[in-house]
Enzyme design. Structure first.
Site, PDB file in Angstrom:
ATOM      1  N   TYR A 174      71.662  -8.896   6.518  1.00 53.88           N
ATOM      2  CA  TYR A 174      70.663  -8.849   5.432  1.00 53.88           C
ATOM      3  C   TYR A 174      70.331 -10.256   4.955  1.00 53.88           C
ATOM      4  CZ  TYR A 174      69.023  -8.384   0.588  1.00 53.88           C
ATOM      5  OH  TYR A 174      68.316  -8.517  -0.585  1.00 53.88           O
ATOM      6  N   HIS A 175      71.355 -11.065   4.743  1.00 58.82           N
ATOM      7  CA  HIS A 175      71.140 -12.420   4.242  1.00 58.82           C
ATOM      8  C   HIS A 175      70.343 -13.256   5.237  1.00 58.82           C
ATOM      9  CE1 HIS A 175      71.636 -16.081   2.097  1.00 58.82           C
ATOM     10  NE2 HIS A 175      72.513 -16.620   2.932  1.00 58.82           N
ATOM     11  N   HIS A 176      70.661 -13.153   6.527  1.00 60.46           N
ATOM     12  CA  HIS A 176      70.000 -13.981   7.529  1.00 60.46           C
ATOM     13  C   HIS A 176      68.523 -13.645   7.701  1.00 60.46           C
ATOM     14  CE1 HIS A 176      73.819 -15.754   8.568  1.00 60.46           C
ATOM     15  NE2 HIS A 176      73.267 -16.454   9.530  1.00 60.46           N
TER      16      HIS A 176
END
Length: 301
Positions: A174-176
């Site tokens: 999700y962060h990437h």
């Protein structure tokens, strides 16, 4: 150096265009035929919010961003499937090169963004969007920060090759991909002014983080740093939250008639930092729990 990356992205765009354009046309046609009103609204939003620097920077096409994001997610899924019945791949040299490059690039971005902000007389917060020609240099540095998020996808691909599937968590993926999309939008709308703070701060965090990863790959890990990396990241998110809150108050209520930084990226930053703080806090608690369990098991042996 930033001009080198801009030319590199342009060259890659020219080379891949015969393959990307058909996909882009399919996406456009599908979206326009299935959700015509949504498609028209998106086109209107993009046109009305476009920075004057967009046409001078590569990889600003939203459909290309969507294709890259889908490609990232598919590569993870397909890669994990391919590796499931294979031995893990030795990626030591790939990891060394990857982490060294990101340490170097992060240090360069932190220095250049901070130096340009100082040169342009930025304050800590509440810097308006600079749409003049003098703002183009900062726009190029912010573009590079956005472009660097593609290089960070290699973090996940290395995990896939090493079969470290436990590290490919929801938080990681999700962060990437979300940070890549968000920084495309920031670069598209307002790659100057307030954008500098997050870019410089995140680059500083990444110097430490990728420096630690590099030391680990080289078998000389700086172990005491490990437990502070997540705290460093959460401190970054908290500072970004303070920045967004201050800007909302400053530009919306204190000086609503002043030349401001766009509200859209600011409110996105505010909400996104909440998700990051929650997910990273959960990761930090679980990581400390695993560490205590490991220490206890080691003592009992």
């Amino acid at each position: 150096m930033v001009d080198y990356f801009i030319e590199l992205a342009r060259t890659i765009g020219v080379i891949t265009d015969p393959y990307i354009s058909p996909l882009e046309n399919v996406l456009k046609t599908t979206l326009n035929s299935t959700f015509p009103q949504v498609y028209q609204n998106l086109e209107e939003i993009l046109e009305n919010n476009k920075s004057p620097f967009v046409d001078r920077l590569p990889l600003m096409n939203p459909f290309h961003v969507l294709i890259i994001t889908i490609g990232y997610l598919l590569t993870i899924s397909i890669g994990k499937g391919i590796m499931s019945d294979r031995n893990k791949v030795s990626v030591k040299w790939l990891s060394i090169i990857h982490n060294f490059n990101l340490v170097t690039l992060s240090a360069y971005m932190c220095f250049t963004v901070s130096s340009e902000a100082w040169r342009r007389g930025y304050s800590l917060f509440a810097n308006a969007d600079d749409r003049s020609e003098e703002g183009f240099q900062m726009a190029k540095y912010i573009w590079l920060f956005y472009f660097s998020k593609i290089f960070e996808f290699m973090d996940t691909f290395i995990m896939v090759l090493k079969k470290n599937n436990h590290q490919i968590s929801f938080l990681h993926v999700y962060h990437h991909f979300s940070i890549f999309v968000i920084w495309w939008w920031v670069t598209y709308v307002a790659p100057t002014g307030e954008a500098y703070f997050s870019a410089a701060l995140n680059s500083a965090v990444h110097v430490v983080m990728y420096g630690y990863y590099l030391s680990t790959v080289l078998s000389v890990p700086i172990r005491f740093i490990k437990k502070y990396i997540t705290l460093f990241q959460m401190t970054q998110f908290s500072l970004n939250m303070i920045q967004a809150s201050y800007d909302i108050f400053y530009f919306k209520y204190l000086y609503p008639t002043s030349i401001s930084y766009p509200f859209g990226p600011t409110i996105i930053l505010w909400f996104y930092m909440w998700t990051m703080l929650g997910l990273f806090a959960d990761f930090f608690k679980k990581d400390r729990r695993r560490e205590r369990k490991h220490v206890t098991e080691k003592k009992s042996q």
